[in-house]
Write a protein that holds these residues in place. Structure first.
Motif, PDB file in Angstrom:
ATOM      1  N   SER A 127       0.808  -1.220   0.000  1.00 30.52           N
ATOM      2  CA  SER A 127       0.000   0.000   0.000  1.00 30.52           C
ATOM      3  C   SER A 127       0.843   1.272   0.000  1.00 30.52           C
ATOM      4  O   SER A 127       0.324   2.368  -0.166  1.00 30.52           O
ATOM      5  N   ALA A 128       2.142   1.141   0.180  1.00 24.91           N
ATOM      6  CA  ALA A 128       3.023   2.305   0.289  1.00 24.91           C
ATOM      7  C   ALA A 128       3.234   2.972  -1.067  1.00 24.91           C
ATOM      8  O   ALA A 128       3.098   2.346  -2.124  1.00 24.91           O
ATOM      9  N   ASP A 129       3.585   4.248  -1.024  1.00 21.69           N
ATOM     10  CA  ASP A 129       3.860   5.023  -2.231  1.00 21.69           C
ATOM     11  C   ASP A 129       5.376   5.138  -2.402  1.00 21.69           C
ATOM     12  O   ASP A 129       6.045   5.753  -1.569  1.00 21.69           O
ATOM     13  N   LEU A 156       6.333   3.439   9.639  1.00 24.82           N
ATOM     14  CA  LEU A 156       5.510   2.291   9.273  1.00 24.82           C
ATOM     15  C   LEU A 156       4.549   2.706   8.167  1.00 24.82           C
ATOM     16  O   LEU A 156       3.467   3.236   8.425  1.00 24.82           O
ATOM     17  N   ALA A 157       4.978   2.486   6.923  1.00 22.29           N
ATOM     18  CA  ALA A 157       4.142   2.786   5.766  1.00 22.29           C
ATOM     19  C   ALA A 157       3.334   1.534   5.445  1.00 22.29           C
ATOM     20  O   ALA A 157       3.550   0.846   4.442  1.00 22.29           O
ATOM     21  N   LYS A 159       1.585   6.369   5.916  1.00 24.68           N
ATOM     22  CA  LYS A 159       2.426   6.922   4.844  1.00 24.68           C
ATOM     23  C   LYS A 159       2.451   8.450   4.802  1.00 24.68           C
ATOM     24  O   LYS A 159       3.312   9.033   4.142  1.00 24.68           O
ATOM     25  N   TYR A 160       1.550   9.106   5.509  1.00 20.80           N
ATOM     26  CA  TYR A 160       1.573  10.566   5.532  1.00 20.80           C
ATOM     27  C   TYR A 160       2.395  11.127   6.699  1.00 20.80           C
ATOM     28  O   TYR A 160       2.657  12.327   6.762  1.00 20.80           O
ATOM     29  N   SER A 161       2.820  10.256   7.608  1.00 25.98           N
ATOM     30  CA  SER A 161       3.562  10.699   8.803  1.00 25.98           C
ATOM     31  C   SER A 161       5.058  10.635   8.543  1.00 25.98           C
ATOM     32  O   SER A 161       5.785   9.809   9.098  1.00 25.98           O
ATOM     33  N   SER A 162       5.532  11.527   7.708  1.00 28.76           N
ATOM     34  CA  SER A 162       6.956  11.568   7.348  1.00 28.76           C
ATOM     35  C   SER A 162       7.796  12.079   8.514  1.00 28.76           C
ATOM     36  O   SER A 162       7.372  12.958   9.266  1.00 28.76           O
ATOM     37  N   VAL A 163       8.998  11.543   8.644  1.00 32.30           N
ATOM     38  CA  VAL A 163       9.902  11.957   9.729  1.00 32.30           C
ATOM     39  C   VAL A 163      10.122  13.470   9.779  1.00 32.30           C
ATOM     40  O   VAL A 163      10.152  14.054  10.873  1.00 32.30           O
TER      41      VAL A 163
END
Length: 416
Positions: free
Chosen positions: A234-236, A318-319, A340-344
């Motif tokens: 499901s990851a981009d 965790l993507a 996937k929207y919670s980027s470091v």
């Protein structure tokens, strides 16, 4: 687990004997001769004597800042303070009745003084001012001292000064490197010693913190930045590649690891990463760390979780389809970024969590910087006469087994 890309260079422990010896010499000189040695060392290494930063210069830097940057820093300050203020509620004084007449408790008392080291080398880091100073303020530390190196022009970066102005910093010194650590650990001239030192720095700062630990407390020993990303189908790939490169642009020794359950996602991420690197302002750094510190592998989620816990990364992304549910599989990380929207980078700057985190596998035994970093759990005990009499003979028996006669006497006196 099958590796698709391994680092070309294995990066080992970088605290070389040469660095250790140089730091030891700097610390020894400043410990013996204080301000005189500090000035000589700073002039030799930076070409400028150390100086106290005038709070008026911090205020002016904040006033002169562009409105968009002011708005961004205000939002970051609000979110970071909200999260860390909420942490303070965890550390509440409490007492419990251990048994009849036995009361035991803990008070959480802040250290009286701390230094916050803010790096100023490759990039200006106003975010590190916020991440270090705000937790100390929320913990209730009376004296918060900021240390940051002077720039090429002789002054710290204006954006760093502006961040200090935003937070109302009252004491800051333009000093960097091991000499800054020595100055606040031992005292030098008008720089009074502190109880605690926090904040990331280069290898010399880190080694200096290691060597002064015991004289002062430290938050940990920071190494090169690192991220470990776990991805499923499901990851981009564009998101994954951008997040890897974002970490790698920090430093030539930075590390980025992608562990995917889907090989297609892994292969696409490599292509996207190379595409980003082909047109990136910081490619001179990120390209080096891509070759030296980027790892991509494919395996089952169980294999990935076991491998991740052995690495104990600074940042864990965790993507995955169900990141909240899968988080329980992982137990060793500095900070986790779920979905996937919670980027470091959101955590680096503006979302509220702290970016001063354990690196190099140290997340196995410590956590990131927070309000609790600056608090000391102070235990207390109260015994009633009846409780003391009840405990005395058993306690005396243990003391006798250890051969500590005065301990035995002290307790038996309470039995009479």
């Amino acid at each position: 687990m099958r590796f698709i890309k391994r680092p070309e260079v294995v990066i080992g422990e970088d605290l070389m004997r040469e660095v250790s010896d140089k730091v030891e010499d700097i610390l020894s000189q400043i410990k013996k001769k204080g301000w005189e040695s500090l000035v000589n060392i700073c002039q030799s290494l930076d070409g400028i004597a150390p100086f106290r930063i005038n709070p008026k210069d911090m205020t002016k830097a904040w006033r002169d800042l562009s409105q968009d940057l002011k708005d961004a820093l205000k939002m970051a300050e609000k979110n970071i303070r909200t999260f860390h203020r909420a942490q303070r509620d965890i550390f509440k004084t409490f007492e419990c009745d251990v048994a009849d007449g036995i009361k035991a408790g803990i008070r959480f008392i802040p250290v009286k003084s701390t230094a916050i080291y803010v790096p100023g080398g490759r990039y200006p880091l106003p975010s590190s001012v916020l991440m270090g100073v705000i937790p100390a303020q929320e913990a209730g530390v009376e004296r918060v001292v900021v240390l940051t190196p002077p720039g090429k022009e002789g002054n710290p970066n204006p954006v760093t000064l502006a961040a200090m102005g935003l937070l109302g910093v009252k004491e800051a010194w333009a000093i960097g490197g091991a000499q800054a650590v020595a100055a606040v650990a031992f005292g030098a001239g008008d720089i009074k010693p502190v109880d605690f030192i926090a904040g990331p720095g280069n290898v010399f700062v880190t080694e200096a913190k290691r060597q002064v630990f015991g004289t002062v407390g430290i938050d940990g020993l920071a190494g090169p930045s690192e991220v470990l990303i776990v991805a499923d189908e499901s990851a981009d790939p564009k998101f994954l590649a951008a997040d890897m490169i974002a970490q790698l642009e920090h430093d030539p020794n930075a590390k980025a690891t992608l562990l995917a359950t889907d090989e297609t996602i892994a292969e696409k991420t490599i292509k996207e990463a190379l595409n980003i690197l082909s047109n990136l302002e910081t490619a001179s750094i990120a390209s080096i760390s891509w070759e030296k510190g980027a790892t991509i592998a494919v395996g089952s989620l169980q294999e990935i979780a076991e491998y991740a816990d052995k690495l104990a990364p600074e940042h864990l992304e965790l993507a995955l389809k169900d990141p909240q549910g899968k988080l329980q599989l992982f137990s060793c990380y500095g900070a986790a970024f779920l979905g996937k929207y919670s980027s470091v980078p959101f955590g680096d700057y503006i979302a509220g969590t702290n970016h001063v985190l354990p690196t190099g596998g140290s997340a196995r035994f410590q956590g990131g910087l927070g309000v609790g970093t600056f608090l000391r759990p102070m235990q207390h005990l109260h015994l009633s006469p009846k409780a003391a009499a009840m405990l005395a003979l058993h306690g005396a028996t243990i003391a006798r087994a250890e051969g500590l006669a005065a301990h035995e006497i002290a307790m038996k006196l309470r039995h009479m």
